[in-house]
Design a protein around this motif. Structure first.
Motif, PDB file in Angstrom:
ATOM      1  N   GLU A  87      -6.787  -0.196   3.642  1.00  0.00           N
ATOM      2  CA  GLU A  87      -6.654  -0.897   2.368  1.00  0.00           C
ATOM      3  C   GLU A  87      -6.442  -2.389   2.590  1.00  0.00           C
ATOM      4  O   GLU A  87      -6.965  -3.222   1.837  1.00  0.00           O
ATOM      5  CB  GLU A  87      -5.491  -0.306   1.561  1.00  0.00           C
ATOM      6  N   GLU A 131      -1.907  -0.927  -3.952  1.00  0.00           N
ATOM      7  CA  GLU A 131      -3.025  -0.022  -3.741  1.00  0.00           C
ATOM      8  C   GLU A 131      -2.510   1.287  -3.147  1.00  0.00           C
ATOM      9  O   GLU A 131      -1.374   1.362  -2.669  1.00  0.00           O
ATOM     10  CB  GLU A 131      -4.070  -0.647  -2.800  1.00  0.00           C
ATOM     11  N   VAL A 189       0.845  -1.195   0.000  1.00  0.00           N
ATOM     12  CA  VAL A 189       0.000   0.000   0.000  1.00  0.00           C
ATOM     13  C   VAL A 189       0.880   1.244   0.000  1.00  0.00           C
ATOM     14  O   VAL A 189       1.742   1.394   0.859  1.00  0.00           O
ATOM     15  CB  VAL A 189      -0.943   0.022   1.212  1.00  0.00           C
ATOM     16  N   TYR A 226      -8.987  -5.276   1.385  1.00  0.00           N
ATOM     17  CA  TYR A 226      -8.510  -6.361   0.524  1.00  0.00           C
ATOM     18  C   TYR A 226      -8.906  -7.717   1.106  1.00  0.00           C
ATOM     19  O   TYR A 226      -9.309  -8.625   0.373  1.00  0.00           O
ATOM     20  CB  TYR A 226      -6.995  -6.274   0.369  1.00  0.00           C
ATOM     21  N   GLY A 281      -3.698   4.405  -0.376  1.00  0.00           N
ATOM     22  CA  GLY A 281      -4.679   4.798   0.621  1.00  0.00           C
ATOM     23  C   GLY A 281      -4.103   4.714   2.017  1.00  0.00           C
ATOM     24  O   GLY A 281      -2.881   4.686   2.204  1.00  0.00           O
TER      25      GLY A 281
END
Length: 211
Positions: free
Chosen positions: A86, A79, A38, A90, A81
């Protein structure tokens, strides 16, 4: 028991053993490993966004390479965020059965972030969470040594001597990644900073060697 095992990674040295443990669990239960990194944003986000995105891709590349070598099915994602949000999203979206993650991040801000993210995941996740600390001494901390070993591995793997280093070596998950440009393709050589094992990764093949 487990069909999908998630390994969140920021590419820090502490994630090396979480990758090992996650793959061992996946192999035991014939599960799929999910490597997730992330790129942080928000009040606790990174101030180095330009560096964070390629680092995140390198981090999941390491998970993919190790999974392929172990014969474990793997899915990777990057990803952007708030990290713990996140990760939890997920988990819900991909029916994750277990999470395996490190407790030590990088130095400075990212070290604080990684510890905070792990703590929040442990408290908030609805699936089992395995936390792993790095307790192995790094044997290769010099990028020049990593490059030398990588070039030896590249030549032993059949690439010609015209291969040139495309970027400075960079370390992720306690392994050095040394990118080379050959006549035909870009090749990454991974050098394990703990075991000194090398692995040549290209779109067409991946092989293990020990130095």
């Amino acid at each position: 028991m487990y069909q999908h095992v998630l390994i969140p990674t920021d590419g820090s040295d502490g994630t090396r053993r979480s990758i090992e443990h996650g793959l061992a669990i996946a192999d035991r239960f014939d599960a799929t490993v999910h490597g997730l990194s992330v790129v942080p944003e928000g009040p606790l986000g990174t101030f180095e966004a330009n560096e964070a995105t390629p680092a995140a891709h390198r981090a999941v590349e390491r998970v993919e390479l190790e999974a392929n070598a172990a014969g474990v099915d793997v899915v990777t994602a990057v990803e952007q965020g708030v990290p713990h949000e996140e990760i939890l999203d997920y988990v819900d979206e991909h029916d994750i059965d277990a999470i395996v993650m490190g407790t030590q991040g990088r130095t400075g801000l990212d070290r604080v972030l990684m510890g905070s993210v792990t703590e929040r995941i442990v408290r908030m996740a609805d699936v089992p969470v395995v936390t792993v600390r790095l307790n192995q001494e790094l044997r290769i901390e010099d990028p020049d040594e990593a490059e030398r070993l990588a070039r030896d591995a590249l030549e032993a793997d059949g690439y010609d001597g015209d291969a040139t280093v495309a970027e400075d070596p960079h370390r992720t998950s306690a392994s050095w990644i040394v990118p080379f440009d050959t006549d035909d393709e870009r090749v990454h050589v991974h050098v394990d900073a703990v075991t000194r094992e090398t692995r040549v990764a290209s779109p067409n093949r991946s092989r293990n060697r020990n130095r």
